[in-house]
Structure formats: structure tokens, C-alpha cells
Design a protein around this motif. Structure first.
Motif, PDB file in Angstrom:
ATOM      1  N   SER A  20       0.981  -0.994  -0.020  1.00  0.00           N
ATOM      2  CA  SER A  20      -0.052   0.074  -0.376  1.00  0.00           C
ATOM      3  C   SER A  20       0.673   0.876  -0.512  1.00  0.00           C
ATOM      4  O   SER A  20       0.533   2.088  -0.168  1.00  0.00           O
ATOM      5  CB  SER A  20      -1.313  -0.002   1.177  1.00  0.00           C
ATOM      6  N   SER A  21       2.331   1.158  -0.359  1.00  0.00           N
ATOM      7  CA  SER A  21       3.514   2.436  -0.600  1.00  0.00           C
ATOM      8  C   SER A  21       3.613   2.924  -1.704  1.00  0.00           C
ATOM      9  O   SER A  21       4.059   2.662  -2.437  1.00  0.00           O
ATOM     10  CB  SER A  21       4.382   2.039   0.769  1.00  0.00           C
ATOM     11  N   THR A  22       2.061   3.777  -1.866  1.00  0.00           N
ATOM     12  CA  THR A  22       2.378   4.547  -3.268  1.00  0.00           C
ATOM     13  C   THR A  22       1.691   6.100  -3.172  1.00  0.00           C
ATOM     14  O   THR A  22       1.502   6.726  -2.279  1.00  0.00           O
ATOM     15  CB  THR A  22       0.620   4.190  -3.707  1.00  0.00           C
ATOM     16  N   HIS A  23       2.354   6.552  -4.455  1.00  0.00           N
ATOM     17  CA  HIS A  23       2.092   8.474  -4.531  1.00  0.00           C
ATOM     18  C   HIS A  23       1.144   8.376  -5.190  1.00  0.00           C
ATOM     19  O   HIS A  23       0.489   9.298  -5.956  1.00  0.00           O
ATOM     20  CB  HIS A  23       3.188   8.915  -4.605  1.00  0.00           C
ATOM     21  N   PHE A  24       0.720   7.283  -6.426  1.00  0.00           N
ATOM     22  CA  PHE A  24      -0.623   7.894  -6.727  1.00  0.00           C
ATOM     23  C   PHE A  24      -1.689   8.042  -6.017  1.00  0.00           C
ATOM     24  O   PHE A  24      -2.360   7.767  -4.745  1.00  0.00           O
ATOM     25  CB  PHE A  24      -1.178   7.101  -7.562  1.00  0.00           C
ATOM     26  N   GLY A  25      -2.901   8.855  -6.646  1.00  0.00           N
ATOM     27  CA  GLY A  25      -4.195   9.192  -5.959  1.00  0.00           C
ATOM     28  C   GLY A  25      -5.074   7.785  -5.705  1.00  0.00           C
ATOM     29  O   GLY A  25      -6.326   7.903  -4.661  1.00  0.00           O
ATOM     30  N   TYR A  26      -4.944   6.479  -6.940  1.00  0.00           N
ATOM     31  CA  TYR A  26      -5.470   5.819  -6.370  1.00  0.00           C
ATOM     32  C   TYR A  26      -4.668   4.455  -7.405  1.00  0.00           C
ATOM     33  O   TYR A  26      -3.906   4.846  -7.964  1.00  0.00           O
ATOM     34  CB  TYR A  26      -6.563   5.768  -7.458  1.00  0.00           C
ATOM     35  N   ILE A  41      -5.002  -5.350  -3.244  1.00  0.00           N
ATOM     36  CA  ILE A  41      -5.179  -3.990  -2.271  1.00  0.00           C
ATOM     37  C   ILE A  41      -5.722  -2.425  -3.081  1.00  0.00           C
ATOM     38  O   ILE A  41      -5.298  -2.501  -4.413  1.00  0.00           O
ATOM     39  CB  ILE A  41      -3.633  -4.389  -1.611  1.00  0.00           C
ATOM     40  N   ALA A  42      -6.415  -2.040  -2.283  1.00  0.00           N
ATOM     41  CA  ALA A  42      -6.526  -0.482  -2.790  1.00  0.00           C
ATOM     42  C   ALA A  42      -5.841   0.852  -1.704  1.00  0.00           C
ATOM     43  O   ALA A  42      -6.763   0.663  -1.149  1.00  0.00           O
ATOM     44  CB  ALA A  42      -7.980   0.114  -3.244  1.00  0.00           C
ATOM     45  N   THR A  43      -5.510   1.067  -2.532  1.00  0.00           N
ATOM     46  CA  THR A  43      -4.972   2.467  -1.877  1.00  0.00           C
ATOM     47  C   THR A  43      -5.566   3.854  -2.486  1.00  0.00           C
ATOM     48  O   THR A  43      -5.263   4.186  -3.777  1.00  0.00           O
ATOM     49  CB  THR A  43      -3.975   2.570  -1.647  1.00  0.00           C
ATOM     50  N   MET A  44      -6.149   4.833  -1.325  1.00  0.00           N
ATOM     51  CA  MET A  44      -6.650   5.856  -2.380  1.00  0.00           C
ATOM     52  C   MET A  44      -6.982   6.778  -1.789  1.00  0.00           C
ATOM     53  O   MET A  44      -6.878   7.076  -0.121  1.00  0.00           O
ATOM     54  CB  MET A  44      -8.334   6.054  -2.468  1.00  0.00           C
ATOM     55  N   THR A  45      -6.555   8.509  -2.203  1.00  0.00           N
ATOM     56  CA  THR A  45      -6.389   9.520  -1.305  1.00  0.00           C
ATOM     57  C   THR A  45      -7.641  10.851  -2.482  1.00  0.00           C
ATOM     58  O   THR A  45      -8.061  11.465  -2.187  1.00  0.00           O
ATOM     59  CB  THR A  45      -5.372   9.954  -1.265  1.00  0.00           C
ATOM     60  N   GLY A  99      -7.660  11.518   4.659  1.00  0.00           N
ATOM     61  CA  GLY A  99      -6.621  11.972   4.048  1.00  0.00           C
ATOM     62  C   GLY A  99      -6.542  10.696   3.281  1.00  0.00           C
ATOM     63  O   GLY A  99      -6.240  10.358   1.502  1.00  0.00           O
ATOM     64  N   ARG A 100      -6.427   9.237   3.947  1.00  0.00           N
ATOM     65  CA  ARG A 100      -6.169   8.060   3.088  1.00  0.00           C
ATOM     66  C   ARG A 100      -6.647   6.945   3.733  1.00  0.00           C
ATOM     67  O   ARG A 100      -7.270   6.627   4.403  1.00  0.00           O
ATOM     68  CB  ARG A 100      -4.878   8.144   3.222  1.00  0.00           C
ATOM     69  N   SER A 101      -7.370   6.011   2.865  1.00  0.00           N
ATOM     70  CA  SER A 101      -7.717   4.473   3.029  1.00  0.00           C
ATOM     71  C   SER A 101      -7.522   3.380   2.595  1.00  0.00           C
ATOM     72  O   SER A 101      -7.188   3.980   0.761  1.00  0.00           O
ATOM     73  CB  SER A 101      -9.396   4.569   2.777  1.00  0.00           C
ATOM     74  N   VAL A 102      -7.175   2.653   3.043  1.00  0.00           N
ATOM     75  CA  VAL A 102      -6.177   1.474   2.660  1.00  0.00           C
ATOM     76  C   VAL A 102      -8.011   0.463   2.880  1.00  0.00           C
ATOM     77  O   VAL A 102      -7.995  -0.221   4.327  1.00  0.00           O
ATOM     78  CB  VAL A 102      -4.810   0.789   2.643  1.00  0.00           C
ATOM     79  N   ASN A 103      -8.174  -0.705   1.419  1.00  0.00           N
ATOM     80  CA  ASN A 103      -8.456  -1.839   1.966  1.00  0.00           C
ATOM     81  C   ASN A 103      -8.043  -2.888   1.264  1.00  0.00           C
ATOM     82  O   ASN A 103      -7.222  -2.706  -0.067  1.00  0.00           O
ATOM     83  CB  ASN A 103     -10.417  -0.808   1.736  1.00  0.00           C
TER      84      ASN A 103
END
Length: 116
Positions: A20-26, A41-45, A99-103
Motif C-alpha cells: 500500500s505504499s504508493t504516491h498515486f491518488g488511486y 489492495i486499494a490505496t486511495m486519496t 486523507g487516505r484509505s487502504v482496503n
């Protein structure tokens, strides 16, 4: 996707923090498969658009932050450790709360996503 390593018979350990370590918005990518399903795994801002999955249910498990899932009839907010399944064909969209969600999501490997 992860699986059995080529050099050993032991399965590979997946570290969610690294995935989940990303700098993308999604960012949404597969991390493993089980039978005919994929775990993503979805990481979203930033929000994801309205869509349906016509051929698969979709299950969300919140790992970090909070996730709002909006439906035509209202929205639900999920917190870490909470799980929700959306039946196939139900129109929805997701957005982080704060700010951020990970699911993690669990769905058929051949799941289709259709923007609506």
C-alpha cells in the motif's frame, strides 16, 4: 500477483504495508489469488467513479483509514476491521474519508468493472 516462489515450496508472505505504499491518488492491484477469486489492495486519496460489477460480488475489508461507499440510496462509512459485501450489479462508488484509505477487495478473478 504472489504465489509459490520458484525457488522453494513455501508460499510467499505478502506485506500489506509494502503493497500500500504508493504516491498515486488511486492504486488498486492484485496481491494474491485463491481458487477462482482475486484479492486486491486499494490505496486511495481520491474517489473512484460510479460503476458496477455485472458478474461478481465485491467484498471490502478496511485496513487503514475510513472508506465511504456510496449507493444510489445512500452511503455507508467503513472503519478498519469492518467488512462489507456489495452484490453483483449494484451501482456504487468509493471514496476515502479523510486523507487516505487502504482496503482489500475480494472478487472473482474474471470480474468486470463497468463505469455507469
Amino acid at each position: 500477483m504472489r504465489g509459490l516462489g520458484m525457488s522453494s515450496n513455501l508460499p510467499e508472505i505478502i506485506t500489506l504495508e509494502a503493497e500500500s505504499s504508493t504516491h498515486f491518488g488511486y492504486d488498486n492491484h492484485p496481491i494474491t489469488t485463491t481458487n477462482d477469486h482475486v484479492v486486491r489492495i486499494a490505496t486511495m486519496t481520491e474517489p473512484y467513479h460510479w460503476h458496477i460489477h455485472p458478474n461478481s460480488d465485491e467484498t471490502f475489508l478496511i485496513i487503514e483509514g475510513r472508506l465511504a461507499i456510496e449507493f444510489e440510496s445512500g452511503s455507508l462509512e467503513l472503519h478498519p476491521g469492518q467488512l462489507l459485501t456489495i452484490p453483483r450489479g449494484v451501482r456504487h462508488r468509493t471514496r476515502p474519508v479523510g486523507g487516505r484509505s487502504v482496503n482489500l477487495t475480494f472478487e472473482m478473478a474474471q470480474s468486470e468493472t463497468v463505469a455507469v
